[in-house]
Scaffold this active site. Structure first.
Site, PDB file in Angstrom:
ATOM      1  N   THR A  43      -7.720  -0.490  -2.803  1.00 28.43           N
ATOM      2  CA  THR A  43      -9.153  -0.741  -2.631  1.00 28.43           C
ATOM      3  C   THR A  43      -9.967   0.533  -2.861  1.00 28.43           C
ATOM      4  O   THR A  43      -9.452   1.645  -2.645  1.00 28.43           O
ATOM      5  CB  THR A  43      -9.393  -1.260  -1.193  1.00 28.43           C
ATOM      6  N   ASP A  44     -11.232   0.360  -3.210  1.00 30.60           N
ATOM      7  CA  ASP A  44     -12.114   1.528  -3.344  1.00 30.60           C
ATOM      8  C   ASP A  44     -12.441   2.147  -1.990  1.00 30.60           C
ATOM      9  O   ASP A  44     -12.966   3.263  -1.925  1.00 30.60           O
ATOM     10  CB  ASP A  44     -13.410   1.155  -4.092  1.00 30.60           C
ATOM     11  N   GLU A  45     -12.131   1.426  -0.903  1.00 30.68           N
ATOM     12  CA  GLU A  45     -12.468   1.942   0.431  1.00 30.68           C
ATOM     13  C   GLU A  45     -11.683   3.202   0.784  1.00 30.68           C
ATOM     14  O   GLU A  45     -12.032   3.896   1.735  1.00 30.68           O
ATOM     15  CB  GLU A  45     -12.230   0.872   1.503  1.00 30.68           C
ATOM     16  N   TYR A  64      -8.197  -0.139   8.558  1.00 32.18           N
ATOM     17  CA  TYR A  64      -7.787  -0.821   7.319  1.00 32.18           C
ATOM     18  C   TYR A  64      -7.728   0.158   6.156  1.00 32.18           C
ATOM     19  O   TYR A  64      -6.689   0.290   5.492  1.00 32.18           O
ATOM     20  CB  TYR A  64      -8.756  -1.975   6.991  1.00 32.18           C
ATOM     21  N   LYS A 106      -4.526   1.604   3.902  1.00 30.32           N
ATOM     22  CA  LYS A 106      -4.441   1.412   2.445  1.00 30.32           C
ATOM     23  C   LYS A 106      -4.314   2.776   1.756  1.00 30.32           C
ATOM     24  O   LYS A 106      -3.539   2.935   0.812  1.00 30.32           O
ATOM     25  CB  LYS A 106      -5.667   0.667   1.909  1.00 30.32           C
TER      26      LYS A 106
END
Ligand code: NAD
Ligand code: TDX
Length: 331
Positions: free
Chosen positions: A120-122, A147, A151
């Site tokens: 993810t870009d997060e 989260y 990741k």
């Protein structure tokens, strides 16, 4: 080609499996999924016998090993994925996203199988609203939530297994997905189904947070391009220039559904809420020739609304338990 797709019964995983089923008619797909609250075998019900389901946990090395016979590549989608859940109960995120990814890495390493890891870009943290910068594959990692931290950790494990053990892996970091089969806990399906149930959408904080929306179908075509043509060890960012703030998105959903654009409730903000994500997908576009098909967010959103309207039997069983969890959080 025989693929094993972890998390293939979830939202993006099942969209990817459907994409591959249509675009590569001679491929076989083994979906490997624990069917948590977020996974549903109904997501694959319309597909042929070229798609099979193994119901098992990625943290279980023996079960995973047993599913790998004849498999040439693993696409690793399985994860705990909802930020709000990770703030309430981080342990399943640490377990599935870190121990699970470690288990997948050891399994592909033992058999010399190609891996594509979905992220993810997060992992890059957030940007200021007026920052001209966007995320690229060299942006430093700076995750905010349990989260995104797990990741980020899973990405670093994959990179270490590439460098130290020569695992043939690629990685991708994608922005916020929307489309059919997305769980009603997530922003867009939550608001659509609130309206369908005669209630009002719920907007966190000031609604100024920006998300960079991409249709799950475009995420899928990006992953397939990387699997087939990506360079081993490389990270590709996937995004479709879809930046919008949450206030505009909620108003658009309301007006597309024939309601007044102000007919929503402001609710308490999410702790640590990332302000803005924005992806620069130049590498994927220029190196692999990928382009998104869903360039019109309004049209893609209208089609997504139609899908939820047409499939109440799919989302309704999840709706009450999801809203009960939000009620506890005051959101
Ligand atoms: P989802 O929550 O809809 O689906 C996750 C799937 O993984 C479910 O089918 C679930 O049953 C399965 N799963 C969970 N734990 C498992 C375990 N221990 N063993 C086996 N299966 C397990 O998630 P999603 O939104 O489809 O996200 C899929 C992937 O894409 C994730 O890795 C996520 O981090 C990444 N991603 C999501 C988005 C997004 O906007 N949703 C954006 C970028 C990246
Ligand atoms: O009811 C809501 N009201 C609201 O304003 C919900 C559920 C969310 N929001 C806001 C929070 C975010 O700014 O909407 C935005 C999107 O929220 P989510 O759907 O929870 O997504 P986000 O936290 O941005 O993370 C998503 O994109 C990246 C996915 O859930 C992740 O799995 C993915 O990695």
């Amino acid at each position: 080609m025989r693929l094993l797709v972890t998390g293939g019964a979830g939202f993006i995983g099942s969209n990817f499996v459907r994409h591959v089923h249509r675009e590569r008619p001679d491929w076989e797909v083994v979906v490997y999924d624990r069917l948590t609250y977020a996974g549903d075998r109904a997501n694959l019900a319309d597909l042929s016998e070229r798609v099979t389901l193994v119901e098992a946990d990625i943290c279980d090395p023996a079960a995973l090993e047993g599913a790998l016979d004849g498999v040439e590549a693993v696409i690793h989608f399985a994860a705990e994925t909802h930020n709000d859940n990770s703030l309430q109960s981080p342990w399943p995120f640490v377990h599935t996203n870190l121990v699970g990814t470690y288990t997948v890495l050891e399994a592909v390493r033992a058999r010399g199988i190609r891996l594509h890891h979905i992220s993810t870009d997060e992992v890059y943290g957030d940007l200021a609203l007026d920052d001209p910068a966007t995320f690229t594959d060299t942006t430093p990692y700076n995750p905010s939530s349990p989260y995104s931290a797990t990741k980020a950790g899973s990405d670093l494990l994959v990179r270490a297994w590439v460098r130290s053990f020569g695992v043939a892996a690629t990685l991708s970091n994608c922005s916020n997905n929307y489309g059919p089969y997305q769980h009603v806990e997530k922003f867009i399906p939550r608001q659509i189904t609130e309206i369908l149930e005669g209630r009002r959408p719920k907007l966190y904080g000031a609604g100024e947070n920006v998300r960079d929306w991409i249709h799950a179908e475009d995420h899928s075509s990006g992953v397939l391009a990387i699997l087939e043509r990506g360079r081993i060890g490389e990270t590709y960012l996937i995004g479709a220039d879809g930046e919008r703030n949450n206030l505009d998105t909620v108003r658009l959903i309301l007006t597309l559904m024939g309601r007044d654009g102000d007919d929503f409730d402001w609710v308490k903000d999410r702790p640590g809420h990332d302000l803005r994500y924005a992806i620069d997908a130049t590498k994927l576009r220029s190196e692999l020739g990928w382009t998104p098909r869903y360039r019109d967010f309004e049209a893609g959103l209208a089609a997504t609304i139609d899908w939820y309207r047409a499939h109440p039997e799919w989302w309704r069983p999840q709706k009450a338990p999801t809203e009960a969890r939000y009620e506890e959080l005051g959101r």
